[in-house]
Design an enzyme around this catalytic site. Structure first.
Site, PDB file in Angstrom:
ATOM      1  N   SER A 150       0.775  -1.090   0.131  1.00 22.47           N
ATOM      2  CA  SER A 150      -0.398   0.157  -0.146  1.00 22.47           C
ATOM      3  C   SER A 150       0.973   1.070   0.008  1.00 22.47           C
ATOM      4  CB  SER A 150      -1.009  -0.052   0.958  1.00 22.47           C
ATOM      5  OG  SER A 150      -0.109  -0.520   2.776  1.00 22.47           O
ATOM      6  N   ASN A 182      -2.279  -2.811  13.190  1.00 25.10           N
ATOM      7  CA  ASN A 182      -3.335  -2.679  12.813  1.00 25.10           C
ATOM      8  C   ASN A 182      -3.892  -0.903  14.096  1.00 25.10           C
ATOM      9  OD1 ASN A 182      -3.326  -5.518  11.810  1.00 25.10           O
ATOM     10  ND2 ASN A 182      -4.082  -6.400  13.159  1.00 25.10           N
ATOM     11  N   HIS A 193     -40.168  22.209 -10.932  1.00 25.95           N
ATOM     12  CA  HIS A 193     -40.355  21.250 -12.188  1.00 25.95           C
ATOM     13  C   HIS A 193     -39.716  22.558 -13.243  1.00 25.95           C
ATOM     14  CE1 HIS A 193     -43.973  19.411 -10.375  1.00 25.95           C
ATOM     15  NE2 HIS A 193     -44.381  20.943  -9.805  1.00 25.95           N
ATOM     16  N   SER A 201     -13.219  26.863 -26.457  1.00 23.13           N
ATOM     17  CA  SER A 201     -13.453  25.528 -27.453  1.00 23.13           C
ATOM     18  C   SER A 201     -12.539  25.896 -28.302  1.00 23.13           C
ATOM     19  CB  SER A 201     -14.427  25.146 -28.094  1.00 23.13           C
ATOM     20  OG  SER A 201     -14.656  24.273 -29.357  1.00 23.13           O
ATOM     21  N   TYR A 237      -9.000  -7.407  12.239  1.00 23.86           N
ATOM     22  CA  TYR A 237      -8.121  -7.177  11.571  1.00 23.86           C
ATOM     23  C   TYR A 237      -8.602  -7.551   9.711  1.00 23.86           C
ATOM     24  CZ  TYR A 237      -5.506  -4.770   7.974  1.00 23.86           C
ATOM     25  OH  TYR A 237      -4.939  -4.383   6.540  1.00 23.86           O
ATOM     26  N   LYS A 297      -8.323   3.289   2.111  1.00 21.61           N
ATOM     27  CA  LYS A 297      -7.434   4.610   1.572  1.00 21.61           C
ATOM     28  C   LYS A 297      -7.537   4.779   0.297  1.00 21.61           C
ATOM     29  CE  LYS A 297      -4.245   2.516   5.098  1.00 21.61           C
ATOM     30  NZ  LYS A 297      -5.668   0.933   5.458  1.00 21.61           N
TER      31      LYS A 297
HETATM   32  N1  ARG Z   1      -1.117  -1.534   5.224  1.00 21.43           N
HETATM   33  C1  ARG Z   1      -1.691  -2.018   5.745  1.00 21.43           C
HETATM   34  C2  ARG Z   1      -3.094  -1.635   6.062  1.00 21.43           C
HETATM   35  O1  ARG Z   1      -3.656  -0.322   5.436  1.00 21.43           O
HETATM   36  C3  ARG Z   1      -1.534  -1.849   7.549  1.00 21.43           C
HETATM   37  C4  ARG Z   1      -2.090  -2.587   8.183  1.00 21.43           C
HETATM   38  C5  ARG Z   1      -1.559  -4.348   8.176  1.00 21.43           C
HETATM   39  N2  ARG Z   1      -2.061  -5.049   8.788  1.00 21.43           N
HETATM   40  C6  ARG Z   1      -2.026  -6.373   8.673  1.00 21.43           C
HETATM   41  N3  ARG Z   1      -1.950  -7.004   9.959  1.00 21.43           N
HETATM   42  N4  ARG Z   1      -1.127  -6.383   7.838  1.00 21.43           N
HETATM   43  O2  ARG Z   1      -4.766  -2.022   6.595  1.00 21.43           O
END
Ligand code: ARG
Length: 467
Positions: free
Chosen positions: A23, A110, A156, A277, A317, A325
């Site tokens: 991520s 987490n 309307h 345009s 989690y 995100k």
């Molecule tokens: N990159 C993970 C997320 O955004 C962070 C938490 C990861 N936790 C795990 N147990 N893999 O959710």
């Protein structure tokens, strides 16, 4: 370098898995919050005697160094370190050596990632409230300038009754007021600390969650460790409030697009907020409101996306939650992009008062008022409605408006008409006759503006307290 969690593994991770699960490409936007949270956490570890003070100081200095390097673009984030949390930790260890590995004591990614998100959104909700407030201010200035501008009001999208243009603008001030209040209210649920929940069950170390909360200025800590790491309601709530804000902006956008067409010609957007345009030299297009209208779709999409990600997820989690995100970042950016343009676009908008007046003079939006006039003379409303319906039809068939009729012509439809009707039919009279709280009469709109300014001062105070 090997993985921070590599001990239990006998093989390198497939590089496609690294790329698929990482991520860091987007959560690097949380770098500042991540380090802010870590600084509070490690301070607490020292205060509770879990780490010697000397280590705490070394780690803090290291974290500040890493932050500085991130700001200076001196850190190359790595996909094999997956996310911002492990990238920061890796860089911390590179900076200060193995002692950096003590930072993660009593913590899990987490509760760490949840904390980062709370910190991130807390700031954005204040910023966005401030931007909505700026837009309200621009609308109120225009409303003040247009307390004498009469324009057809529509239902309307057909002309209904004349109203003050100020009254129309103030409707949006009320809508954005609710948006601000919703964001302020959501702040209470955002400003709760998850850290200390560990992976899901708490931690064996004698930590002090309330001390961390105090340092990070959270009002409360999560009551339940499983809930702390599983809860994304605060993001969902934000995404729904954001959707309503975009819906409001898209309605205003649609009106701006309509009003600036040659057919309406009620307003002109400033050249600085329009585009041309590539083929038709005469064109001046209202791209900004069009695009705001269009971008409303992605904001709704982000809400639907996260609702669906969370649906049926077992506690606590799950990796699915990493999908919380991008939609949130995208929503914040989309909202900020729209709001930052909207306030100056409204402030610089030219209102074509003459054209609005012409429109009012050439319609039947005063018809309700002559019906009311006949009611005042004792005719039941339903009969008055019928009489005026016939009068309007006569006008249409003879190419006239109500004010063009002679008293004799009026009298063909009812003997109850007299000279007073000409005053009743004036747009000013029609507008000012709606002298009810929340109505379009000039005095009422002036009062509404004053009341909105009181609310806006309350927003300013809240913004100051939450900067
Ligand atoms: N990159 C993970 C997320 O955004 C962070 C938490 C990861 N936790 C795990 N147990 N893999 O959710």
């Amino acid at each position: 370098m090997s993985k921070l969690w590599g001990g239990r593994f006998t093989k390198q991770t497939n590089h496609l898995v690294d790329e698929y699960t990482a991520s860091i490409g987007f959560d690097q936007a949380l770098a500042e919050e991540d380090i802010q949270g870590s600084l509070a956490h490690v301070t607490m570890l020292g205060k509770c005697g879990i780490l010697p003070q000397e280590d705490v100081e070394t780690i803090k200095a290291g974290l500040n160094k890493v932050l500085e390097k991130i700001h200076n673009n001196e850190i190359e984030f790595s996909v094999s370190d997956e996310d911002i949390h492990m990238n920061v930790e890796k860089n911390l260890i590179a900076e200060i050596g193995p002692v950096g590995g003590k930072l993660h004591t009593g913590r899990s990614r987490n509760d760490q990632v949840a904390t980062d998100m709370h910190l991130y959104l807390r700031k954005r909700v204040v910023e966005l409230s401030g931007m909505l407030h700026e837009l309200q201010k621009a609308l109120v200035v225009q409303a003040r300038d247009n307390l004498d501008t009469i324009v057809p009001g529509y239902t309307h999208l057909q002309r209904a009754q004349p109203i003050l243009f100020a009254h129309h603008l103030m409707a949006y001030v009320s809508m954005f007021q609710r948006d601000i209040e919703r964001l302020m209210d959501s702040y209470k649920r955002i400003n709760v600390l998850p850290l200390g929940a560990g992976a899901l069950a708490g931690t064996t170390f004698p930590i002090d969650r309330h001390f961390v909360a105090e340092q990070l200025q959270f009002d409360r800590v999560y009551e339940n460790s499983l809930d702390a790491v599983s809860d994304r309601d605060f993001i969902l709530e934000f995404l729904s409030h954001a959707s309503i804000i975009m819906m409001h902006l898209s309605r205003l956008s649609e009106e701006l697009v309509l009003w600036s067409s040659t057919e309406f010609n009620f307003i002109e957007l400033d050249d600085a907020f329009c585009t041309g345009s590539s083929i038709m030299p005469q064109k001046k297009n209202p791209d900004v409101p069009e695009l705001v209208r269009g971008k409303t779709g992605r904001v709704y999409g982000n809400l639907m996306g996260l609702l669906t990600v969370l649906k049926s997820l077992p506690l606590a989690y799950n990796k699915d939650m990493q999908e919380d995100k991008e939609g949130m970042f995208d929503t914040v950016a989309t909202l900020e992009g729209a709001l930052q343009l909207f306030a100056p676009m409204i402030a610089t908008m030219k209102v074509n008062k003459t054209r609005m007046r012409e429109a009012v003079n050439k319609d039947f939006s005063n018809a309700t008022d002559i019906a009311d006039f006949l009611v005042g003379k004792g005719l039941p409303f339903r009969q008055a409605h019928e009489v005026i319906g016939k009068t309007v039809l006569y006008c249409i068939q003879n190419g006239k408006y109500l004010l063009d009729l002679t008293l004799d012509e009026f009298k063909q439809f009812s003997e109850l008409f007299d000279d007073a009707i000409y005053e009743v039919l004036q747009p000013e009279t029609v507008v000012n006759a709606r002298n009810v709280y929340g109505g379009t009469a000039t005095d009422q709109v002036a009062d509404a503006i004053k009341r909105s300014e009181v609310l806006m001062r309350m927003t300013e105070q809240w913004l100051e307290e939450h900067q």
